[in-house]
Design an enzyme around this catalytic site. Sequence first.
Site, PDB file in Angstrom:
ATOM      1  N   PHE A 152       0.863  -1.188   0.000  1.00  0.00           N
ATOM      2  CA  PHE A 152       0.000   0.000   0.000  1.00  0.00           C
ATOM      3  C   PHE A 152       0.892   1.228   0.000  1.00  0.00           C
ATOM      4  O   PHE A 152       1.692   1.418   0.919  1.00  0.00           O
ATOM      5  CB  PHE A 152      -0.941   0.038   1.206  1.00  0.00           C
ATOM      6  CG  PHE A 152      -1.848   1.240   1.168  1.00  0.00           C
ATOM      7  CD1 PHE A 152      -3.034   1.215   0.449  1.00  0.00           C
ATOM      8  CD2 PHE A 152      -1.498   2.419   1.813  1.00  0.00           C
ATOM      9  CE1 PHE A 152      -3.865   2.342   0.368  1.00  0.00           C
ATOM     10  CE2 PHE A 152      -2.317   3.553   1.735  1.00  0.00           C
ATOM     11  CZ  PHE A 152      -3.496   3.505   1.022  1.00  0.00           C
ATOM     12  N   ASP A 238       9.222   2.676   1.763  1.00  0.00           N
ATOM     13  CA  ASP A 238       8.066   3.447   2.226  1.00  0.00           C
ATOM     14  C   ASP A 238       7.911   3.183   3.724  1.00  0.00           C
ATOM     15  O   ASP A 238       7.444   2.125   4.136  1.00  0.00           O
ATOM     16  CB  ASP A 238       6.827   3.008   1.439  1.00  0.00           C
ATOM     17  CG  ASP A 238       5.552   3.727   1.886  1.00  0.00           C
ATOM     18  OD1 ASP A 238       5.565   4.343   2.969  1.00  0.00           O
ATOM     19  OD2 ASP A 238       4.546   3.643   1.151  1.00  0.00           O
ATOM     20  N   LYS A 268       2.598   9.940   8.108  1.00  0.00           N
ATOM     21  CA  LYS A 268       1.802   9.597   9.302  1.00  0.00           C
ATOM     22  C   LYS A 268       2.318  10.139  10.636  1.00  0.00           C
ATOM     23  O   LYS A 268       1.897  11.192  11.075  1.00  0.00           O
ATOM     24  CB  LYS A 268       1.592   8.083   9.357  1.00  0.00           C
ATOM     25  CG  LYS A 268       0.647   7.588   8.247  1.00  0.00           C
ATOM     26  CD  LYS A 268       0.090   6.219   8.520  1.00  0.00           C
ATOM     27  CE  LYS A 268      -1.083   5.877   7.600  1.00  0.00           C
ATOM     28  NZ  LYS A 268      -0.737   5.284   6.327  1.00  0.00           N
TER      29      LYS A 268
HETATM   30  C1  LIG Z   1      -0.916   5.496   4.917  1.00  0.00           C
HETATM   31  C2  LIG Z   1       0.147   5.067   3.997  1.00  0.00           C
HETATM   32  C3  LIG Z   1       0.410   5.758   2.810  1.00  0.00           C
HETATM   33  C4  LIG Z   1      -0.445   6.908   2.348  1.00  0.00           C
HETATM   34  O1  LIG Z   1      -0.371   8.003   3.195  1.00  0.00           O
HETATM   35  P1  LIG Z   1      -1.467   9.168   3.099  1.00  0.00           P
HETATM   36  O2  LIG Z   1      -0.981  10.197   4.061  1.00  0.00           O
HETATM   37  O3  LIG Z   1      -2.778   8.560   3.468  1.00  0.00           O
HETATM   38  O4  LIG Z   1      -1.478   9.654   1.708  1.00  0.00           O
HETATM   39  C5  LIG Z   1       1.471   5.346   2.033  1.00  0.00           C
HETATM   40  N1  LIG Z   1       2.239   4.300   2.396  1.00  0.00           N
HETATM   41  C6  LIG Z   1       2.018   3.613   3.529  1.00  0.00           C
HETATM   42  C7  LIG Z   1       2.916   2.479   3.892  1.00  0.00           C
HETATM   43  C8  LIG Z   1       0.959   3.958   4.361  1.00  0.00           C
HETATM   44  O5  LIG Z   1       0.716   3.253   5.476  1.00  0.00           O
END
Ligand SMILES: *Cc1c(COP(=O)(O)O)cnc(C)c1O
Length: 420
Positions: A152, A238, A268
């Site tokens: 994700f 990520d 986050k």
């Molecule tokens: C939440 C998340 C995203 C997206 O972040 P947003 O601030 O919602 O755009 C991308 N990568 C990972 C691993 C995430 O948990």
Amino acid sequence: MSEKQSTVNLDAAAAGDGQSYAQRYTEAMIPVFGTPQRVLVRGEGVHVWDDHGTQYLDLLGGIAVNTLGHGHPAILSALAKQAEDLVHVSNFFATAPQIELAETLLRLARAPEGSGVFFANSGTEANEAAFKIARRHGGADRPRILALTDSFHGRTMGALALTSKEAYRVPFEPLPGGVEFLPANDEDALAAALAPGDVAAVFAEPIQGEAGVRPLDPTYLQALRLLTREHGTLLILDEVQSGIARSGHWFAHQATDGVVPDVMTLAKGLGGGFPIGALIAFGPEVRALLSAGQHGTTFGGNPLGAAVALAVLGTITEDGLLDHVREVGDRFAESVSALADPRITEVRGAGLLRGIGLSEPIAPQVAAASLEAGFIVNAPNPSTIRIAPPLIITAEELGTFTAALPGLLDTVLANATEGA
Ligand SMILES: *Cc1c(COP(=O)(O)O)cnc(C)c1O
């Protein structure tokens, strides 16, 4: 209940035209999130309260966002102080908080000399910048980008192209091309995919949060680093969910020897609730892949967000939260395992990012029953309960959920039998 009063009387507001908040939400909002189960009005520490005055233990922290919980004095004073000086200036100008935050992140990431930071407002935007860096690397000679199954990376078009779940992607095709998905933790598949030497980048989450809190095998993460380096491919980690002390390390990959990415994305937990994202380019070559004018943002790196993020990082350091997170996170995992409940198959993850695996696909019902019982958790997939609480939570507070868990499973399974 705490003495702190909400500034807005939502019950009175709701009574205005006789409609409930649920009705008004449904009528006014685009329904991408479904119907929220509660209206929350305030929070303090690890607790939040709804519009009926019911208290909840916040074990989700706004999905790994509320690093220091709710109403933390360090965040409040950073917000107030910086708002008095400057809230926003545009990226035609620099500000001290932005520069200090970039320097702090580079230090915490142990980034080499010549590395650099780009600020965004969210995780998906940080990944969009990373996608651009990937495209710039190798140009036409490296048209392929790899991502992992169950990944994700966000909801904007580039990040979405890297996200494996078809239900998210397919309605919005065509997406930016060249992305292929590889099975996670499969070194042979990785080696074969990289062998032609035409892959610009591999995107991976060290702990796949939305997949149900699934850490990559440390040996796979090491292979990712070695093989990408061997083939001149960028390793883009990520850490939007797993970063900022969430795992008990500043960044989850730091738990594995020999793994330093070429690019890391963050969001986050970085702002503790204030929207801010960041990308770190490791080393001068990667940093040089984006030159003046090739990318931009209006809000990214604004002094208010940067000041709050500095307060978050400073508090994590001063309060020794890395050690705390490891300690209470391990204790929580052990105590859930010690329940020896046959309906709980495993506890995955690290620090205070944990997935409780269930033997049956009842996680959404367990999350709903938890809410009724005063615990906020979520179900990233049908058989996983995720917790990602504020890093300041105590072992005792976590213990109240562990103790309640068997009863919550009983309740859900009893309802399922009745319904059958
Ligand atoms: C939440 C998340 C995203 C997206 O972040 P947003 O601030 O919602 O755009 C991308 N990568 C990972 C691993 C995430 O948990």
